[in-house]
Design a protein around this motif. Structure first.
Motif, PDB file in Angstrom:
ATOM      1  N   VAL A  67       0.840  -1.212   0.000  1.00 51.61           N
ATOM      2  CA  VAL A  67       0.000   0.000   0.000  1.00 51.61           C
ATOM      3  C   VAL A  67       0.866   1.250   0.000  1.00 51.61           C
ATOM      4  O   VAL A  67       0.606   2.208  -0.742  1.00 51.61           O
ATOM      5  N   VAL A  68       1.922   1.245   0.833  1.00 50.18           N
ATOM      6  CA  VAL A  68       2.826   2.398   0.887  1.00 50.18           C
ATOM      7  C   VAL A  68       3.490   2.631  -0.467  1.00 50.18           C
ATOM      8  O   VAL A  68       3.580   3.763  -0.951  1.00 50.18           O
ATOM      9  N   VAL A  69       3.971   1.553  -1.106  1.00 48.26           N
ATOM     10  CA  VAL A  69       4.644   1.670  -2.402  1.00 48.26           C
ATOM     11  C   VAL A  69       3.688   2.193  -3.467  1.00 48.26           C
ATOM     12  O   VAL A  69       4.020   3.124  -4.215  1.00 48.26           O
ATOM     13  N   LEU A  70       2.497   1.629  -3.534  1.00 50.39           N
ATOM     14  CA  LEU A  70       1.533   2.030  -4.561  1.00 50.39           C
ATOM     15  C   LEU A  70       1.088   3.478  -4.387  1.00 50.39           C
ATOM     16  O   LEU A  70       0.937   4.208  -5.369  1.00 50.39           O
ATOM     17  N   THR A  71       0.866   3.892  -3.150  1.00 46.73           N
ATOM     18  CA  THR A  71       0.449   5.271  -2.929  1.00 46.73           C
ATOM     19  C   THR A  71       1.575   6.252  -3.249  1.00 46.73           C
ATOM     20  O   THR A  71       1.318   7.369  -3.713  1.00 46.73           O
ATOM     21  N   ASN A  72       2.822   5.841  -3.016  1.00 45.51           N
ATOM     22  CA  ASN A  72       3.945   6.706  -3.386  1.00 45.51           C
ATOM     23  C   ASN A  72       4.112   6.786  -4.896  1.00 45.51           C
ATOM     24  O   ASN A  72       4.498   7.823  -5.431  1.00 45.51           O
ATOM     25  N   VAL A  73       3.828   5.681  -5.607  1.00 48.54           N
ATOM     26  CA  VAL A  73       3.875   5.704  -7.070  1.00 48.54           C
ATOM     27  C   VAL A  73       2.818   6.651  -7.618  1.00 48.54           C
ATOM     28  O   VAL A  73       3.047   7.391  -8.581  1.00 48.54           O
ATOM     29  N   ALA A  74       1.653   6.630  -6.972  1.00 52.68           N
ATOM     30  CA  ALA A  74       0.546   7.491  -7.415  1.00 52.68           C
ATOM     31  C   ALA A  74       0.472   8.762  -6.573  1.00 52.68           C
ATOM     32  O   ALA A  74      -0.619   9.261  -6.275  1.00 52.68           O
ATOM     33  N   ARG A  75       1.625   9.291  -6.159  1.00 53.60           N
ATOM     34  CA  ARG A  75       1.665  10.405  -5.222  1.00 53.60           C
ATOM     35  C   ARG A  75       0.977  11.653  -5.763  1.00 53.60           C
ATOM     36  O   ARG A  75       0.506  12.494  -4.991  1.00 53.60           O
ATOM     37  N   LYS A  76       0.906  11.811  -7.098  1.00 46.29           N
ATOM     38  CA  LYS A  76       0.239  12.989  -7.656  1.00 46.29           C
ATOM     39  C   LYS A  76      -1.275  12.917  -7.463  1.00 46.29           C
ATOM     40  O   LYS A  76      -1.953  13.937  -7.473  1.00 46.29           O
ATOM     41  N   ARG A  77      -1.800  11.702  -7.306  1.00 46.67           N
ATOM     42  CA  ARG A  77      -3.235  11.535  -7.122  1.00 46.67           C
ATOM     43  C   ARG A  77      -3.627  11.355  -5.662  1.00 46.67           C
ATOM     44  O   ARG A  77      -4.795  11.500  -5.314  1.00 46.67           O
ATOM     45  N   VAL A  78      -2.658  11.015  -4.828  1.00 39.89           N
ATOM     46  CA  VAL A  78      -2.928  10.778  -3.413  1.00 39.89           C
ATOM     47  C   VAL A  78      -2.436  11.979  -2.607  1.00 39.89           C
ATOM     48  O   VAL A  78      -1.308  12.436  -2.801  1.00 39.89           O
ATOM     49  N   PRO A  79      -3.274  12.529  -1.713  1.00 34.46           N
ATOM     50  CA  PRO A  79      -2.841  13.672  -0.895  1.00 34.46           C
ATOM     51  C   PRO A  79      -1.586  13.350  -0.094  1.00 34.46           C
ATOM     52  O   PRO A  79      -1.416  12.231   0.397  1.00 34.46           O
ATOM     53  N   MET A  80      -0.708  14.333   0.054  1.00 31.87           N
ATOM     54  CA  MET A  80       0.537  14.165   0.777  1.00 31.87           C
ATOM     55  C   MET A  80       0.315  13.683   2.208  1.00 31.87           C
ATOM     56  O   MET A  80       1.065  12.854   2.729  1.00 31.87           O
ATOM     57  N   ASP A  81      -0.749  14.171   2.844  1.00 27.21           N
ATOM     58  CA  ASP A  81      -1.003  13.803   4.234  1.00 27.21           C
ATOM     59  C   ASP A  81      -1.319  12.311   4.372  1.00 27.21           C
ATOM     60  O   ASP A  81      -0.972  11.690   5.386  1.00 27.21           O
ATOM     61  N   LEU A  87      -0.060   9.938   2.427  1.00 28.77           N
ATOM     62  CA  LEU A  87       1.232   9.266   2.290  1.00 28.77           C
ATOM     63  C   LEU A  87       2.016   9.301   3.601  1.00 28.77           C
ATOM     64  O   LEU A  87       2.625   8.308   4.001  1.00 28.77           O
ATOM     65  N   ILE A  88       1.997  10.455   4.263  1.00 25.86           N
ATOM     66  CA  ILE A  88       2.719  10.601   5.527  1.00 25.86           C
ATOM     67  C   ILE A  88       2.126   9.672   6.585  1.00 25.86           C
ATOM     68  O   ILE A  88       2.850   8.987   7.314  1.00 25.86           O
ATOM     69  N   LEU A  89       0.792   9.628   6.659  1.00 27.53           N
ATOM     70  CA  LEU A  89       0.128   8.762   7.642  1.00 27.53           C
ATOM     71  C   LEU A  89       0.453   7.293   7.390  1.00 27.53           C
ATOM     72  O   LEU A  89       0.732   6.538   8.338  1.00 27.53           O
ATOM     73  N   LEU A  90       0.443   6.864   6.126  1.00 25.18           N
ATOM     74  CA  LEU A  90       0.747   5.475   5.803  1.00 25.18           C
ATOM     75  C   LEU A  90       2.189   5.126   6.171  1.00 25.18           C
ATOM     76  O   LEU A  90       2.464   4.022   6.640  1.00 25.18           O
ATOM     77  N   ASN A  91       3.102   6.070   5.959  1.00 19.34           N
ATOM     78  CA  ASN A  91       4.499   5.831   6.333  1.00 19.34           C
ATOM     79  C   ASN A  91       4.650   5.645   7.841  1.00 19.34           C
ATOM     80  O   ASN A  91       5.414   4.787   8.293  1.00 19.34           O
ATOM     81  N   VAL A  92       3.917   6.428   8.614  1.00 16.12           N
ATOM     82  CA  VAL A  92       3.975   6.293  10.073  1.00 16.12           C
ATOM     83  C   VAL A  92       3.362   4.965  10.509  1.00 16.12           C
ATOM     84  O   VAL A  92       3.937   4.226  11.315  1.00 16.12           O
ATOM     85  N   LEU A  93       2.198   4.632   9.955  1.00 12.24           N
ATOM     86  CA  LEU A  93       1.510   3.394  10.335  1.00 12.24           C
ATOM     87  C   LEU A  93       2.307   2.149   9.946  1.00 12.24           C
ATOM     88  O   LEU A  93       2.233   1.124  10.624  1.00 12.24           O
ATOM     89  N   HIS A  94       3.074   2.253   8.863  1.00 14.48           N
ATOM     90  CA  HIS A  94       3.885   1.109   8.438  1.00 14.48           C
ATOM     91  C   HIS A  94       4.942   0.751   9.472  1.00 14.48           C
ATOM     92  O   HIS A  94       5.367  -0.401   9.565  1.00 14.48           O
ATOM     93  N   HIS A  95       5.370   1.731  10.269  1.00 16.70           N
ATOM     94  CA  HIS A  95       6.358   1.481  11.317  1.00 16.70           C
ATOM     95  C   HIS A  95       5.700   1.147  12.654  1.00 16.70           C
ATOM     96  O   HIS A  95       6.397   0.949  13.653  1.00 16.70           O
TER      97      HIS A  95
END
Length: 314
Positions: free
Chosen positions: A260-274, A276-284
């Motif tokens: 999910v983190v990888v796919l959302t970063n690939v589609a970062r132009k379509r996914v709000p930055m916030d 992406l940040i939340l997913l990165n935190v939750l992944h840890h």
């Protein structure tokens, strides 16, 4: 900063972490579930480690590997979440130059360490099911020690260039990181140098390490499934697969969140930055909180060990 008169550059000594730049009002609401998950992760992993240490019946290679996974989870959580909560609660956004790159190194190295641990655990299950008579001679305490050294050395050495390359970049005054953590690309974008080499190395190293681990995990479970389907004794297949159930669930959690983190970063132009940040935190945070619970619920020996630990405390 770059002075227009003489072009001199003052080196950046610290960075500012700005969590959720577009929705900073989220922070107070998110702090409660994040802090509860953090306490759950710390408590569950500490309980698991103490149980394995005190219960002699759990002094086996499989549980030593699980202890290694718990240690990695604890270090990852302690590296990321306390700083995130400090930002949410007290507005402590500053992080020193050295602390930022130390956090970057731990995040980049410990993530593939976890996937490599899953790979070794898959091999353990492969030997146990496909070569049960040879299991005691192959999967020994010495094997666990060698595997642990390999896990740490391989991933630490191959991911070390990521923070080193980023630290060697010139930072010309911009020091605001639009992230809760010192992610490599978030920091590199602040530099006034070209960071293409940095980005390429992280991509190649990351996919090589994680990709090779998941290929070996897939092959191990393919051989396990083939062996199980040949079992003729009634209930033997179910019993064999049940020993892999907890491990498979943990891999599923780890790989799903990572995907999910990888796919959302690939589609970062379509996914709000916030997001992406939340997913990165939750992944840890989510895998460290769930890993010990899954093993504790599904493994009889661990449940018995935890119960004995609770009785001692009483």
């Amino acid at each position: 900063m770059i002075s227009p008169s003489n072009g001199s550059i003052a080196p950046v000594s610290e960075f500012l972490l700005i969590c959720f730049p577009n929705f900073q009002s989220w922070q107070h609401w998110l702090s409660l579930p994040l802090s509860l998950l953090f306490l759950l992760a710390m408590g569950a992993n500490a309980t698991l480690l103490i149980t394995i240490q005190l219960e002699t019946a759990l002094h086996e290679p499989m549980y030593y590997l699980l202890s290694l996974l718990s240690l990695l989870d604890i270090v990852l959580c302690l590296t990321v979440i306390p700083k995130v909560l400090a930002i949410f609660w007290f507005g402590l956004r500053s992080i020193s130059f050295s602390a930022c790159f130390l956090q970057m190194f731990i995040m980049n190295s410990f993530l593939p360490m976890e996937s490599c641990t899953f790979m070794v655990m898959a091999y353990d299950r492969y030997v146990a099911i496909c070569h049960p008579l040879r299991y005691p001679s192959i999967i020994t305490n010495q094997f666990v020690v060698k595997a642990s050294v390999f896990i740490v050395a391989r991933n630490a050495l191959l991911t070390a260039p990521i923070p080193i390359l980023t630290a060697r970049l010139r930072y010309c005054g911009k020091n605001v990181i639009e992230n809760c953590i010192c992610a490599n690309l978030s920091v590199s974008r602040l530099s006034c140098d070209n960071f293409t080499l940095n980005r390429i190395y992280q991509f190649v190293a990351g996919w090589t390490l994680l990709g090779s681990d998941f290929i070996l995990i897939f092959l191990s479970y393919t051989f396990i499934l083939r062996a199980v389907l040949r079992f003729k004794a009634e209930g033997a297949a179910v019993k064999a697969l049940s020993t892999c159930g907890s491990h498979f669930i943990l891999i599923l959690f780890f790989s799903t969140i990572l995907l999910v983190v990888v796919l959302t970063n690939v589609a970062r132009k379509r996914v709000p930055m916030d997001i992406l940040i939340l997913l990165n935190v939750l992944h840890h945070l989510i895998p460290p909180a769930l890993n010990p619970i899954v093993y504790g619920v599904r493994t009889k020996e661990i449940k018995q060990g935890i119960w004995k630990l609770l009785q001692r405390g009483m």
